[in-house]
Design a protein around this motif. Sequence first.
Motif, PDB file in Angstrom:
ATOM      1  N   LYS A 194       0.851  -1.191   0.000  1.00 11.96           N
ATOM      2  CA  LYS A 194       0.000   0.000   0.000  1.00 11.96           C
ATOM      3  C   LYS A 194       0.888   1.243   0.000  1.00 11.96           C
ATOM      4  CE  LYS A 194      -3.676   2.459   2.449  1.00 11.96           C
ATOM      5  NZ  LYS A 194      -4.514   2.527   3.671  1.00 11.96           N
ATOM      6  N   VAL A 195       0.647   2.126  -0.970  1.00 10.77           N
ATOM      7  CA  VAL A 195       1.450   3.330  -1.148  1.00 10.77           C
ATOM      8  C   VAL A 195       0.582   4.550  -0.862  1.00 10.77           C
ATOM      9  CG1 VAL A 195       2.861   4.662  -2.741  1.00 10.77           C
ATOM     10  CG2 VAL A 195       2.811   2.160  -2.915  1.00 10.77           C
ATOM     11  N   THR A 196       1.059   5.414   0.006  1.00 10.71           N
ATOM     12  CA  THR A 196       0.356   6.661   0.326  1.00 10.71           C
ATOM     13  C   THR A 196       1.249   7.831  -0.053  1.00 10.71           C
ATOM     14  OG1 THR A 196      -0.782   5.603   2.186  1.00 10.71           O
ATOM     15  CG2 THR A 196      -0.781   8.012   2.120  1.00 10.71           C
ATOM     16  N   GLY A 197       0.727   8.707  -0.921  1.00  4.42           N
ATOM     17  CA  GLY A 197       1.467   9.890  -1.319  1.00  4.42           C
ATOM     18  C   GLY A 197       1.244  11.040  -0.353  1.00  4.42           C
ATOM     19  N   ASN A 198       2.298  11.738  -0.036  1.00  2.00           N
ATOM     20  CA  ASN A 198       2.239  12.895   0.853  1.00  2.00           C
ATOM     21  C   ASN A 198       3.019  14.046   0.212  1.00  2.00           C
ATOM     22  OD1 ASN A 198       1.262  11.355   3.523  1.00  2.00           O
ATOM     23  ND2 ASN A 198       2.930  10.182   2.632  1.00  2.00           N
ATOM     24  N   GLN A 199       2.775  15.228   0.658  1.00  2.00           N
ATOM     25  CA  GLN A 199       3.579  16.374   0.210  1.00  2.00           C
ATOM     26  C   GLN A 199       4.787  16.526   1.134  1.00  2.00           C
ATOM     27  OE1 GLN A 199       0.392  19.379   0.185  1.00  2.00           O
ATOM     28  NE2 GLN A 199       0.661  19.550  -2.024  1.00  2.00           N
TER      29      GLN A 199
END
Length: 383
Positions: A194-199
Motif C-alpha cells: 500500500k502506497v500513500t502519497g504525501n507532500q
Amino acid sequence: MRLIGLKTAMLAAGLMLVGAGHAAPQTANSAATATTPSTTGAPAAPAVPVTSEVKPLGVNPAAAPTPAADPAMLARDGAPELAPTKGIGDAVDGDIGIQPQVTKNGERARGFHDHWLVPTIIVISVFVLLLLLWVIVRFNARANPVPSKTSHNTLIEVIWTLVPVLILVTLAIPSIGLLQAQFKPAPKDAITLKVTGNQWYWTYSYPDNGGFEITSNMLKEKDEVAPGERAREEADGPRLLAVDNRVVLPVGVPIRLITTSADVIHSWAIPAFWIKLDAVPGRLNETSFTIEKPGLYFGQCSELCGPKHGYMPIAVQAVPLDVYNRWVVAKGGTVAGAQPAAAVSDNAAVEATAGPAVNATVAAPTTNQAATANPAGAGNAGN
C-alpha cells in the motif's frame, strides 16, 4: 486370611492396570517419533541445519517457522545492500528508447511500442513527406500553369477515410489487450504493497506482513544536509532519485499495488515495471505486477503535486523471496503461511527462510522505521 488374600490379589491387579496405562502412551509416542523409512532408490535429501524443533509424525504446525531476525538485512537505508546498475532501472544519457522491462506487461508494452507503433509512425510519416514533395514538384505554378478545377474524387476520398480507420483498428486490438492485462486483478497469493502519497514523500505499508510501515524521503546532496543527516552517495543511486528508505519486494511473487493520498493527487510510477498509478485522496486505486529480475529500480511522482513535486523519488529493490522474508522480520513484520503436514512428516528440518510471505498469521507490532542517522524525518525532502 481369605479376605486378606483377596485384597492382596485385587491390589496387585490394580497396579498391573496402572502400569499398562502408563506404558501405552510411551509405546505410541515411540512409534510416532520413529523416522519413516525412505523409498527405495529415492535420492537422499540434502542436509539442512536444524533451526526449529522436530515435530512428531502427523503433526501439522499452525504456521511456517519465522525466519530469525538478521541485522545484516538492514543496511543504512533500511534495505539489503545493493548498488544501482547503470542502464537497469534507471535512465541513461542519450537514450531515447524505453527502459529494459522486468515485468510481463512491461515486455508486452515495449514489444507493442517497438514492433507496432514505431513502424506505423515511420511509414505514415514517410508517406506524407513523399506526398508533399510530389505535390510541390508536380503542382507548382511553373509545372502546372493551368490548375485543374476538379473538386471531388470519390476514390481518393474513400481511400483517405478507410485507410486511417483500418490503421486505428489494427492498433486498437493489441492496445486494448495490454490495457486489460494492466488492470487484471491480483491473484490470491499476491503480496500487498500500500502506497500513500504525501507532500512530498511516500509512505509504504505491508498489510500482509504484519502491517509495518516505512517512510521514504529523497536523500539530499552533501552541501544540502543538516548536521547529523546522511547525504546521498553513489551507492544510493542518482541525484534526485536516491531515497533514505527503499521499497523491498520479492522477485517472482505477484504484487498487489494499492495507492492513495493523504493530501493532493500524486502518481506512483516505475518505468521499468510499466507502472504508473495515480494516488487520489479518499480513493484506492489498484493494479498488480510481478518482478522477474532482481535489481534496483527507480521512479518518480508523475503527477504535478506542488512546488516539491520533483523531490518525490521512488526506489524499489527487488530481491529473492528468502531475502525478502528476512528483511520483513528485521523490520518487525511477520512471515507466515501454513505448511502441510506431509512436508514435515519425515522429520526433515525446516530452513529458516521457508514459507511464502503472504497472509500473516501472527500479529506483530506496527513500526515505522526511519533511515539510520537521518533525523530529518518524514516530509523534509527538498528543503
